[in-house]
Design an enzyme around this catalytic site. Structure first.
Site, mmCIF file in Angstrom:
data_model
loop_
_atom_site.group_PDB
_atom_site.id
_atom_site.type_symbol
_atom_site.label_atom_id
_atom_site.label_comp_id
_atom_site.label_asym_id
_atom_site.label_seq_id
_atom_site.Cartn_x
_atom_site.Cartn_y
_atom_site.Cartn_z
ATOM 1 N N GLU A 1 -13.566 1.657 25.568
ATOM 2 C CA GLU A 1 -14.307 1.488 24.305
ATOM 3 C C GLU A 1 -15.528 0.570 24.504
ATOM 4 O OE1 GLU A 1 -12.289 1.687 20.668
ATOM 5 O OE2 GLU A 1 -10.481 2.549 21.553
HETATM 6 N N1 CAA Z 1 -24.270 1.587 15.091
HETATM 7 C C1 CAA Z 1 -25.226 2.449 14.636
HETATM 8 N N2 CAA Z 1 -26.215 2.919 15.416
HETATM 9 C C2 CAA Z 1 -26.242 2.517 16.707
HETATM 10 C C3 CAA Z 1 -25.288 1.626 17.244
HETATM 11 C C4 CAA Z 1 -24.281 1.157 16.374
HETATM 12 N N3 CAA Z 1 -23.335 0.319 16.796
HETATM 13 N N4 CAA Z 1 -25.558 1.416 18.542
HETATM 14 C C5 CAA Z 1 -26.662 2.130 18.825
HETATM 15 N N5 CAA Z 1 -27.072 2.799 17.713
HETATM 16 C C6 CAA Z 1 -28.250 3.652 17.564
HETATM 17 C C7 CAA Z 1 -29.502 2.833 17.815
HETATM 18 O O1 CAA Z 1 -29.945 2.207 16.640
HETATM 19 C C8 CAA Z 1 -30.460 3.890 18.307
HETATM 20 O O2 CAA Z 1 -30.953 4.621 17.206
HETATM 21 P P1 CAA Z 1 -32.561 4.785 17.003
HETATM 22 O O3 CAA Z 1 -33.047 5.500 18.245
HETATM 23 O O4 CAA Z 1 -32.658 5.606 15.760
HETATM 24 O O5 CAA Z 1 -33.124 3.411 16.887
HETATM 25 C C9 CAA Z 1 -29.590 4.840 19.087
HETATM 26 O O6 CAA Z 1 -28.250 4.646 18.601
HETATM 27 C C10 CAA Z 1 -29.606 4.585 20.564
HETATM 28 O O7 CAA Z 1 -29.257 3.247 20.793
HETATM 29 P P2 CAA Z 1 -29.520 2.536 22.182
HETATM 30 O O8 CAA Z 1 -30.931 2.741 22.596
HETATM 31 O O9 CAA Z 1 -29.008 1.132 22.076
HETATM 32 O O10 CAA Z 1 -28.563 3.407 23.140
HETATM 33 P P3 CAA Z 1 -28.274 3.298 24.682
HETATM 34 O O11 CAA Z 1 -28.323 4.647 25.283
HETATM 35 O O12 CAA Z 1 -29.118 2.213 25.293
HETATM 36 O O13 CAA Z 1 -26.728 2.886 24.728
HETATM 37 C C11 CAA Z 1 -24.795 1.488 24.625
HETATM 38 C C12 CAA Z 1 -26.213 1.777 24.128
HETATM 39 C C13 CAA Z 1 -24.433 0.216 23.878
HETATM 40 C C14 CAA Z 1 -24.735 1.242 26.128
HETATM 41 C C15 CAA Z 1 -23.884 2.659 24.228
HETATM 42 O O14 CAA Z 1 -24.165 3.836 24.961
HETATM 43 C C16 CAA Z 1 -22.415 2.322 24.414
HETATM 44 O O15 CAA Z 1 -21.819 1.689 23.555
HETATM 45 N N6 CAA Z 1 -21.829 2.773 25.545
HETATM 46 C C17 CAA Z 1 -20.396 2.610 25.758
HETATM 47 C C18 CAA Z 1 -19.700 3.844 25.346
HETATM 48 C C19 CAA Z 1 -18.281 3.598 25.016
HETATM 49 O O16 CAA Z 1 -17.909 2.608 24.367
HETATM 50 N N7 CAA Z 1 -17.440 4.516 25.403
HETATM 51 C C20 CAA Z 1 -16.053 4.437 25.084
HETATM 52 C C21 CAA Z 1 -15.428 5.769 25.138
HETATM 53 S S1 CAA Z 1 -14.118 6.014 24.068
HETATM 54 C C22 CAA Z 1 -12.765 5.253 24.726
HETATM 55 O O17 CAA Z 1 -12.789 4.453 25.627
HETATM 56 C C23 CAA Z 1 -11.612 5.582 23.902
HETATM 57 C C24 CAA Z 1 -10.260 5.675 24.407
HETATM 58 O O18 CAA Z 1 -9.743 6.729 24.631
HETATM 59 C C25 CAA Z 1 -9.431 4.436 24.371
#
Ligand code: CAA
Length: 380
Positions: free
Chosen positions: A364
């Site tokens: 996550e």
């Molecule tokens: N809420 C709302 N919008 C969001 C947001 C949030 N928390 N985070 C990002 N966004 C939006 C941004 O505002 C942006 O929108 P705009 O272009 O309109 O401004 C867009 O999303 C892109 O954001 P970023 O440029 O920040 O995106 P990024 O590509 O740089 O990635 C990241 C950011 C934080 C690394 C994200 O990709 C991330 O969280 N990665 C981890 C993924 C993850 O948690 N995977 C878990 C898999 S599920 C799992 O593990 C479950 C299981 O089975 C237990």
């Protein structure tokens, strides 16, 4: 500032603790055996007590309680069986929540009551072999053909996969738009073209299931698009903000469970003619462990409370998930140390807590990703 729990929160915490003692503790070791078959009966029993849809309105079959109550329950489960805790966390935060938040009235009526009452189990399909931390880089595609989307691709590391009946799945509807071309869908087990791949042999959380999802020309009715086309990345990110509160609670529970075992053991284990708990070096270790557990709990409660009361809880959830999972790791390692050589054997449960803790720093969103979220907010 009020640190006291409401009567409802206390009642749900006690219900979950009693359930963990009565239903999880007696079978957890057997269910963690590598070859053990998946046992759904714990989920069914928790559902009968109203513990699998805690933060959802009664109108949709939920308990009508809040996220604080849900986090308290996940903590109690994880003190005993962290695999069961992640099953409930994924089901509640990652599958039911996006349907609750982004679903149409028809989707909510159709899917939520079965999920909140535990008639069905839920999963979340985002991660792909080449799209883990870079969640927007998924290759799974969904092409609109007439009144159906046709999904092709694969997802990996999906908790509850194969066991769940309901899946929130992310796929590209417009590759040219990058992450703004991602859309979310509700997909049902049993639909043609939707199958399951290998079951992962994981280091910990062995009472849960982690499998691949495979889509080969899987036809999904148009009305199962969740939210609008192109909203998928936002749906995934806001859903994970809530999921991270569940992982924080799970991590806190692991740390508290490991500490409880260590306290009991060090009072019983005699060396040099006295219980080893009489040694100040070990007392100070346990004082540090207890303080970290409390800090993790407080951050988790604040994240859950913020989710209940504020429009955004990303930063609070990231801080809680990061700190609590680092705490679960360090406290469980220290618990193994306090058990000495016995801690390194399967005769005692602390090695299991240590193995369970590791994934909480990874899934996550890795703790490096949580630091990106936090630093991005404070330096904005
Ligand atoms: N809420 C709302 N919008 C969001 C947001 C949030 N928390 N985070 C990002 N966004 C939006 C941004 O505002 C942006 O929108 P705009 O272009 O309109 O401004 C867009 O999303 C892109 O954001 P970023 O440029 O920040 O995106 P990024 O590509 O740089 O990635 C990241 C950011 C934080 C690394 C994200 O990709 C991330 O969280 N990665 C981890 C993924 C993850 O948690 N995977 C878990 C898999 S599920 C799992 O593990 C479950 C299981 O089975 C237990």
């Amino acid at each position: 500032m009020n640190f006291a729990l409401t009567d409802t929160q206390k009642a749900i915490q006690k219900l979950a603790a009693d359930f963990a003692a009565k239903e999880l503790a007696p079978t957890v070791e057997a269910r963690y055996e590598r070859e053990a078959a998946y046992d759904r009966s714990q989920f069914v029993k928790a559902a009968a007590l109203g513990l699998v849809g805690i933060p959802y309105a009664e109108q949709y079959g939920g308990a009508g309680a809040d996220y604080v109550s849900y986090a308290l329950a996940v903590e109690e489960f994880a003190k005993v069986d962290a695999g069961f805790a992640i099953c409930i966390s994924v089901h509640t935060s990652l599958c039911s929540w996006p349907i609750y938040k982004y679903g149409s009235d028809e989707q909510k009526k159709k899917y939520l009551p079965d999920l909140t009452t535990g008639k069905k189990m839920g999963s979340f399909g985002l991660t792909e072999p080449n799209a883990g931390t870079d969640a927007g880089a998924g290759q799974t595609v969904a092409e609109l053909k007439g009144d159906k989307y046709v999904i092709n691709g694969a997802k990996c590391f999906i908790t509850n996969a194969g066991e769940s009946e309901t899946y929130v799945v992310f796929a590209m509807t417009d590759k040219s738009k990058g992450m703004k071309g991602i859309s979310a869908f509700i997909v049902e087990k049993g639909w043609k073209g939707f199958t399951f791949g290998k079951t992962e042999k994981t280091m910990g959380l062995r009472s849960a299931r982690v499998r691949e999802l495979i889509f080969q020309d899987c036809e999904v009715p148009k009305e199962n698009l969740l939210g609008k086309e192109g909203e998928g990345f936002k749906i995934a990110m806001t859903t994970l903000d809530g999921g991270r509160v569940g992982v924080a609670a799970q991590s806190t529970g692991i740390a508290m469970g490991a500490l409880a075992h260590a306290i009991k053991y060090t009072k019983e284990r005699v060396q040099f003619g006295k219980p080893i708990s009489a040694n100040q070096a070990l007392q100070f270790m346990m004082a540090d462990m207890a303080t970290k557990c409390d800090a993790a709990h407080l951050l988790t409660m604040r994240a859950a409370y913020t989710k209940d009361t504020a429009p955004s809880w990303s930063v609070e959830a990231a801080m809680a998930k990061m700190f609590a999972s680092d705490t679960a790791m360090s406290v469980s390692i220290d618990a193994v140390q306090l058990f000495g050589g016995y801690g390194y054997t399967e005769e005692y449960p602390v090695e299991r807590y240590m193995r369970d803790a590791k994934i909480c720093q990874i899934y996550e969103g890795t703790n490096q990703v949580q630091r990106m979220v936090i630093s991005g907010a404070i330096l904005r």
